[in-house]
Scaffold this motif. Structure first.
Motif, PDB file in Angstrom:
ATOM      1  N   THR A  35       0.835  -1.196   0.000  1.00 24.74           N
ATOM      2  CA  THR A  35       0.000   0.000   0.000  1.00 24.74           C
ATOM      3  C   THR A  35       0.869   1.246   0.000  1.00 24.74           C
ATOM      4  O   THR A  35       2.091   1.146   0.117  1.00 24.74           O
ATOM      5  N   PHE A  59      -2.912  -6.987  -1.533  1.00 21.94           N
ATOM      6  CA  PHE A  59      -3.571  -5.706  -1.783  1.00 21.94           C
ATOM      7  C   PHE A  59      -4.929  -5.986  -2.399  1.00 21.94           C
ATOM      8  O   PHE A  59      -5.221  -7.117  -2.798  1.00 21.94           O
ATOM      9  N   HIS A  64      -3.750  -1.685  -6.961  1.00 21.47           N
ATOM     10  CA  HIS A  64      -2.299  -1.508  -7.075  1.00 21.47           C
ATOM     11  C   HIS A  64      -1.768  -2.459  -8.133  1.00 21.47           C
ATOM     12  O   HIS A  64      -2.487  -3.342  -8.616  1.00 21.47           O
ATOM     13  N   GLN A 115       5.337   3.627  -2.307  1.00 20.30           N
ATOM     14  CA  GLN A 115       5.002   2.244  -2.625  1.00 20.30           C
ATOM     15  C   GLN A 115       6.026   1.687  -3.611  1.00 20.30           C
ATOM     16  O   GLN A 115       5.768   1.498  -4.791  1.00 20.30           O
TER      17      GLN A 115
END
Length: 175
Positions: A35, A59, A64, A115
């Motif tokens: 994240t 995730f 993502h 990230q």
């Protein structure tokens, strides 16, 4: 003949158990997962990655990506020359070669929000960190479909090892 066959089978069971027990699955970011807003370099520096270990990126699907990139693309947060890419969660990446592997989220703004992950996989017996060397991986990672039973690998345990030893001692045979 039966004794030799059972000893050979017992040794195979024992070796398979020992080999599968040596790989480690690392959930990237631990309970926080993959994240924005986390310090992945701090997380990676606390690990000891080895060739054969798996990185598990958790995730929400579609939120993502897991994109392996070169060091320069890692530094600039660019996914335009991706080595490999996945947007399916969870994504498991096998560290198939020694060296530093670089991962970013390809969603605009996510990499610049932290990230991104750099891990160094050591060969047998060497330690690793969070990107302390400048070598780059030349081998694409192997992505594993986490839900496919064909990709399940038996995990070694003390019970399995003990069973193998007992089979060897008793000369157990299926014949």
């Amino acid at each position: 003949m039966a004794l030799i066959r059972s000893l050979a089978l017992g040794m195979l069971v024992l070796l398979n158990t020992a080999m599968s027990a040596s790989a480690t699955d690392y959930t990237v970011g631990d309970t926080s997962g993959w994240t924005t807003g986390l310090d992945y370099s701090k997380w990676a520096s606390a690990q000891n990655f080895q060739v054969g270990d798996n990185l598990v990126f958790t995730f929400a699907s579609g939120a993502h990506t897991v994109t392996e990139v070169t060091k320069s693309d890692y530094d600039s947060c660019s996914s335009s020359n991706a080595i490999s890419n996945s947007n399916t969660a969870p994504t498991t990446v096998l560290l198939a070669s020694a060296g530093t592997h670089y991962f970013i989220c390809g969603v605009p703004g996510h990499c610049s929000s932290g990230q991104k992950l750099s891990v160094t996989a050591g060969g047998s017996g060497s330690s690793s960190g969070s990107g302390s060397t400048n070598s780059t991986s030349t081998t694409s990672p192997t992505y594993i479909d986490t839900y496919s039973s064909a990709n399940l690998v038996p995990v070694g345990s003390n019970a399995a090892i003990l069973t193998g030893l007992v089979m060897l001692k008793l000369g157990f045979s299926w014949a």
